[in-house]
Design a protein around this motif. Sequence first.
Motif, mmCIF file in Angstrom:
data_model
loop_
_atom_site.group_PDB
_atom_site.id
_atom_site.type_symbol
_atom_site.label_atom_id
_atom_site.label_comp_id
_atom_site.label_asym_id
_atom_site.label_seq_id
_atom_site.Cartn_x
_atom_site.Cartn_y
_atom_site.Cartn_z
ATOM 1 N N GLN A 6 25.070 -44.153 10.593
ATOM 2 C CA GLN A 6 25.508 -43.498 11.590
ATOM 3 C C GLN A 6 26.790 -42.704 11.444
ATOM 4 O O GLN A 6 26.916 -41.565 11.834
ATOM 5 C CB GLN A 6 25.634 -44.356 12.919
ATOM 6 C CG GLN A 6 24.254 -44.523 13.809
ATOM 7 C CD GLN A 6 24.567 -45.531 15.042
ATOM 8 O OE1 GLN A 6 25.838 -46.121 15.237
ATOM 9 N NE2 GLN A 6 23.457 -45.897 15.406
ATOM 10 N N GLY B 120 30.267 -50.081 21.573
ATOM 11 C CA GLY B 120 29.445 -49.161 21.345
ATOM 12 C C GLY B 120 29.873 -47.967 20.996
ATOM 13 O O GLY B 120 30.714 -47.922 19.682
ATOM 14 N N TRP B 121 29.379 -46.637 21.444
ATOM 15 C CA TRP B 121 29.602 -45.331 20.919
ATOM 16 C C TRP B 121 31.214 -45.004 20.939
ATOM 17 O O TRP B 121 31.774 -44.619 20.079
ATOM 18 C CB TRP B 121 28.992 -44.214 21.378
ATOM 19 C CG TRP B 121 29.309 -44.198 23.029
ATOM 20 C CD1 TRP B 121 28.951 -44.722 23.969
ATOM 21 C CD2 TRP B 121 30.533 -43.363 23.384
ATOM 22 N NE1 TRP B 121 29.481 -44.195 25.212
ATOM 23 C CE2 TRP B 121 30.405 -43.442 24.940
ATOM 24 C CE3 TRP B 121 31.481 -42.347 22.821
ATOM 25 C CZ2 TRP B 121 31.394 -42.702 25.571
ATOM 26 C CZ3 TRP B 121 32.381 -41.781 23.476
ATOM 27 C CH2 TRP B 121 32.420 -42.033 24.836
ATOM 28 N N ARG B 122 31.805 -45.746 21.954
ATOM 29 C CA ARG B 122 33.393 -45.533 21.842
ATOM 30 C C ARG B 122 34.131 -45.854 20.658
ATOM 31 O O ARG B 122 35.120 -45.481 20.152
ATOM 32 C CB ARG B 122 33.874 -45.966 23.120
ATOM 33 C CG ARG B 122 33.564 -45.286 24.437
ATOM 34 C CD ARG B 122 33.769 -46.345 25.638
ATOM 35 N NE ARG B 122 35.096 -46.932 25.799
ATOM 36 C CZ ARG B 122 36.408 -46.501 26.204
ATOM 37 N NH1 ARG B 122 36.135 -45.286 26.696
ATOM 38 N NH2 ARG B 122 37.274 -47.034 26.237
ATOM 39 N N LEU C 247 33.227 -45.739 17.790
ATOM 40 C CA LEU C 247 32.820 -44.960 16.568
ATOM 41 C C LEU C 247 33.727 -43.525 16.525
ATOM 42 O O LEU C 247 33.842 -42.685 15.648
ATOM 43 C CB LEU C 247 31.423 -44.468 16.515
ATOM 44 C CG LEU C 247 30.269 -45.499 16.228
ATOM 45 C CD1 LEU C 247 29.056 -45.215 16.167
ATOM 46 C CD2 LEU C 247 31.136 -46.216 15.166
#
Lengths: 269, 303
Positions: B100, B167-169, B171
């Motif tokens: 990712q 989570g996405w935060r 990344l």
Amino acid sequence: MSSLSWEAWIGVVLVTLLLLAGLLGPIVYPVDPLEQDLYRALEEPSPAHPCGTDELGRDLLARLLYGLNSTLFIALAGVLAGGWAGSLLGLSTGFTGGWWDYFCMRFTDILLAFPGFLLALSVAAILKNNHLNLIVAIAIFTIPGFARLTRARALELRTREYVTAAKALGNGSLATLYRHILPNSLPLIYTLTSQRLSAALLTTSGLSFLGLGPQPPLPELGAMLNTGREYMWVAPHLSILPGIVLSLCVLAFNLLGYGLKKSLKDNRH
Amino acid sequence: MVRKTLSKVLMTIPVLIGVSLLVFLLLRSLPGDPALIYLGPDATEAEVIQLRARMGLDNPLALQYLSFLGDLLRGNLGTSLRTGRPVLTELWARVNLTAQLATATVTISSLFGVFLGIFAAIKPRLTPVLLLLSTVGISTPVYWSGLLLILVFSVHLGWLPPAGGAGWRSLVLPVIALSAATFSALFRLTLNSYQEILHEDYMRTARAKGVSGLRLHGKHGLRNALVPISTFLALEFGNLLGGAVLTESVFSLNGIGRYLVTAIAQRDYPVVQGAVLLLCFLFVLINLIVDLVYILIDPRVRS
């Protein structure tokens, strides 16, 4: 090489300054980078400690200068060793061809299948962590790139008239390689060396950032950054200053590399 | 075209075998007896001898390699000396995050890098500023720019988490740090190759025919710049996979890179072996894909 661009000149000046700082710094600023003073740990810059102190109260400026010295030394030694080994491999295989060429190129194919940093990491992981082994890791990391590009250069030079003439005059392969192919590949080798140095600097400190370099208490820029990370909340200067020094080194060799590449291109046209 | 594709695919096999041999030999030269590491310091000598025999460590090296290769082909990467779980399962749980990071970085930096590179080649007014910025970007190690980002956005502003697990935060900062470096390199490359493309005959011909604007640069210019750009992106994808080791350590993310570093420190050699092999395999695969894309985008390669 007569007309260097402005990029190259800034690079030359920066590289010189950094090399001087790394070499003479410890003499001009004779403070022991290993001396601890736990009562004065994590201090901010002050007249007594121009760059502050680290988590054990050691003088950060002295550690930066020693760290710069060891990072530059490892990267330079690694690139010079790997660069020459790779160039000799590339020039000889490109010039002679045959099974030796085939064997060596399949071998570099395998080395090049290791993505980026991973080859140096794999080598460093199986060796004991000290200066010499880090140099070996950097050298192996440097070989395949040099071998590829110098081989291409040798293939190009092999068909030149002066090489054919040298052969016709009865010169042996080794003599032709040494007298004609090598000197004509030197500009390329110098340019590559400068370009690979910035990658080698990043790899050197990257490996010691991961704890695979010279072991504590010996200072090294990457290892200092890793320590600084733990104290980021209380003493940000511990992670900011080593990073600035390291980035300046990489910047200096990048500029030098761009400048050399440009003049190499201009000279060929 | 089919023959060309097939030969490219077949060419990767000897490389992969070579990589597996090299990794096998490197890992066998690690100090420390794997059987001893697995059993811990309290093991009796008889237990160690028994386990060595079971793990096949007493066999000749060539035989060990062949059985290793056989296991590899069956998708068996061995079990971790520390946790006793299959290496492949452990890696599979972590490869997602690493991939990712690399994919997001490549996507973002190629969008900006290619666009700004072409823009800077056509309209040179801002080019010196962009060149300066990109030179700084290339020269900043990701593990330092990452620290600076954490310092500003996590420690001082408290906007984003400094470590993984959110989570996405978690990344966002790693992707920014990685993209800054990748973008800088790609911008320079696009600028350099596009400056040359602008002087090519086919561009002059296209302009003489009255082609201009988006059609000129999109159809005639960009298409020709795609070959060096995709070469670079393949290489950069590899750099991101290898460099994941550093990024994931800085941002405490549970990807393959950090797992590999921990395994190196713990001398857990089946994990080191598996992680290195998986990363190399992914890199070879990406290079193969790019080689095949060349056949599609460049008619000269087809013949």
